[in-house]
Write an enzyme that holds these catalytic residues in place. Structure first.
Site, PDB file in Angstrom:
ATOM      1  N   GLU A 164     -21.138 -56.087 -16.796  1.00  0.00           N
ATOM      2  CA  GLU A 164     -21.556 -55.889 -15.472  1.00  0.00           C
ATOM      3  C   GLU A 164     -20.752 -56.885 -14.276  1.00  0.00           C
ATOM      4  O   GLU A 164     -21.300 -57.565 -13.765  1.00  0.00           O
ATOM      5  CB  GLU A 164     -22.841 -55.960 -15.105  1.00  0.00           C
ATOM      6  CG  GLU A 164     -24.003 -55.324 -15.682  1.00  0.00           C
ATOM      7  CD  GLU A 164     -25.246 -55.392 -15.490  1.00  0.00           C
ATOM      8  OE1 GLU A 164     -25.639 -56.431 -14.866  1.00  0.00           O
ATOM      9  OE2 GLU A 164     -25.938 -54.336 -15.980  1.00  0.00           O
ATOM     10  N   GLU A 372     -27.261 -50.469 -21.672  1.00  0.00           N
ATOM     11  CA  GLU A 372     -28.599 -51.062 -21.316  1.00  0.00           C
ATOM     12  C   GLU A 372     -29.407 -50.013 -20.379  1.00  0.00           C
ATOM     13  O   GLU A 372     -28.880 -49.437 -19.576  1.00  0.00           O
ATOM     14  CB  GLU A 372     -28.414 -52.309 -20.312  1.00  0.00           C
ATOM     15  CG  GLU A 372     -28.080 -53.496 -20.927  1.00  0.00           C
ATOM     16  CD  GLU A 372     -27.818 -54.827 -20.027  1.00  0.00           C
ATOM     17  OE1 GLU A 372     -28.637 -54.861 -19.033  1.00  0.00           O
ATOM     18  OE2 GLU A 372     -27.156 -55.629 -20.122  1.00  0.00           O
TER      19      GLU A 372
END
Ligand code: FCB
Length: 466
Positions: A164, A372
């Site tokens: 991320e 995720e």
């Protein structure tokens, strides 16, 4: 039956959130070790000093994974555990920990999926060269990645370079909610390029070393939808999509930056240091897959003003609320129309399916992993049992979306629930739980939750019991 036979049913964690042992066995400090000590930065001053103490309990933890039948475990390596200062001197004790963890996983038939960078930059690199503000940091990352490939590449075939980038860059350089806590959009865009460069260098090294596995990156995606059909909201959505999605995925999957967006941000913040050689490298460094972290979509509306107004807020880009980044859009929350979690994250499984299609439409038919996805909640304990029904429901609905995507021809290779075990939620302390396994904060004892048994069935039936 949509799920292929070799589908990787997984769960994920990250070093700083789960390991603890922050200064044990020669580990160097990371920017997170220092940041959490600044008063007022985290919820009630919580730190990852102990976290879930996974560093000292990994044998027990992996046994629980094995018992569940987990197919794959995604975890991150703490850079400062291997290279206490970020480069140079190696800590063999750090290497040994991950080597043992990998062996333990393999012993239980669990595929290790490694993230090299989940935000915990060695403090030494921040101090010496300014961390991701510096081009040099991409060389330091390459040195670290090489060490990991050399020491673990014989047993590990799945690698994620970064987790991320949008979050650590946006929070680190615009909102100031994460280290190094600056408020400077130019630095954010520049850091973003150096991170892409670091990714590309690591990919090239991986190929040069002749490693036979797969390497890619994981990014969060919050697919943007115009709140209304007005021209203004649609225009604002272009800005949101360009930033949240194209700015982060294009360099990794196309080896280039979105031209129009780049021109606009350079006009606003100044010329970025991006050379022709850099661009050539980005093109060469082809990823084998893309990892998607998905929690929620974004509803986008035209901003109230064109000023860089709310840049100091600490919400996720795309999180529900009234975020106006660079004055080009704001995100809208609408409880009458949409469903939200306790932490006000929108629940929308269909947007997960949609974002896989957006990836395929823009970048072609590449392998995708959901690296995720999960629900942050405060789990009810009834007569000693952790009854996290809401989590089961959340994951079930998202797995149905995955099943549909597979039916529609998406190359989905695996799904990693966030998270394996209750761990530190960066800014929310230990109150926000995500795990299949509960950790009693008073003695760090583990306990299987209701969702643990449910996921065990899902895996055993290869998705049939969803
Ligand atoms: C993601 C992070 C992960 C975790 C989840 C809830 O942004 O990658 O570490 O905190 O959010």
């Amino acid at each position: 039956m949509a799920f292929p036979k070799n589908f990787l049913w997984g769960a994920a964690t990250a070093a700083y959130q789960v390991e603890g042992a922050w200064n044990q066995d020669g580990k160097g400090p990371s920017i997170w070790d220092n940041f959490v000590r600044i008063p007022g930065k985290t919820f009630e001053g919580t730190t990852g000093d102990v976290a879930a103490d996974h560093y000292n309990r990994y044998i027990e933890d992996v046994a629980l994974m094995g018992e569940m039948g987990l197919k794959s475990y995604r975890f991150s390596i703490s850079w400062a555990r291997l290279l206490p200062k970020g480069r140079g001197e190696i800590s063999e004790q750090g290497v040994e920990f991950y080597s043992n963890l990998i062996d333990e996983l393999i012993k239980h038939n669990i595929v290790p999926f490694i993230t090299l960078y989940h935000w915990d930059l060695p403090q030494g690199l921040q101090d010496d060269i300014g961390g991701w503000e510096s081009r040099e940091c991409s060389d330091a990352f390459e040195e670290y990645a090489r060490l990991c490939f050399e020491r673990f590449g014989d047993r590990v075939n799945h690698w994620i370079t970064f987790n991320e980038p949008i979050i650590f860059e946006m929070f680190g350089y615009v909102t100031g909610a994460h280290p190094p806590a600056k408020n400077n959009p130019f630095l954010m865009y520049q850091a973003s390029h150096y991170v892409n460069l670091a990714h590309a260098k690591a990919v090239m090294t991986y190929r040069e070393l002749g490693c036979k596995g797969n390497i890619g990156m994981s990014n969060v995606i919050n697919p943007a939808y115009p709140y209304t059909d007005s021209k203004e909201d649609r225009e604002a959505t272009w800005w949101a999509e360009s930033f949240i999605f194209h700015w982060y995925y294009d360099p990794v999957l196309k080896g280039e930056y979105p031209k129009e967006y780049l021109a606009k941000i350079e006009a606003r913040y100044g010329k970025l240091d991006i050379t022709h050689d850099d661009l050539r490298l980005l093109k060469q460094a082809k990823s084998d897959f893309i990892g998607i972290n998905y929690y929620q979509p974004t509803r986008i509306a035209a901003p109230d003003s064109k000023a860089d107004s709310n840049e100091k807020n600490n919400r996720s880009p795309g999180a529900a609320g009234d975020v106006s980044f660079c004055g080009n859009y704001k995100t809208v929350m609408d409880p009458l129309q949409f469903e939200y979690t306790k932490w006000q994250w929108e629940v929308c499984p269909d947007a997960l399916r949609d974002c896989m299609h957006r990836i395929k439409d823009r970048y072609g038919d590449i392998p995708i992993y959901i690296t995720e996805n999960g629900l942050g909640d405060e789990d009810p304990i009834v007569e000693g049992e952790v009854l996290d029904k809401a989590r089961i429901d959340f994951i079930r609905r998202h797995l149905i979306a995955c099943e549909q995507a597979l039916d529609e021809g998406i190359q989905l290779k695996g799904y990693y629930a966030w998270s394996w075990i209750d761990l530190l939620s960066w800014l929310n302390g230990y109150k926000k739980q995500y795990g299949f396994v509960y950790v009693d904060r008073s003695n760090l004892q583990r306990k299987k939750k209701q969702s643990y048994y449910w996921y065990e069935q899902v895996i055993a039936s290869n998705g049939e019991t969803i």
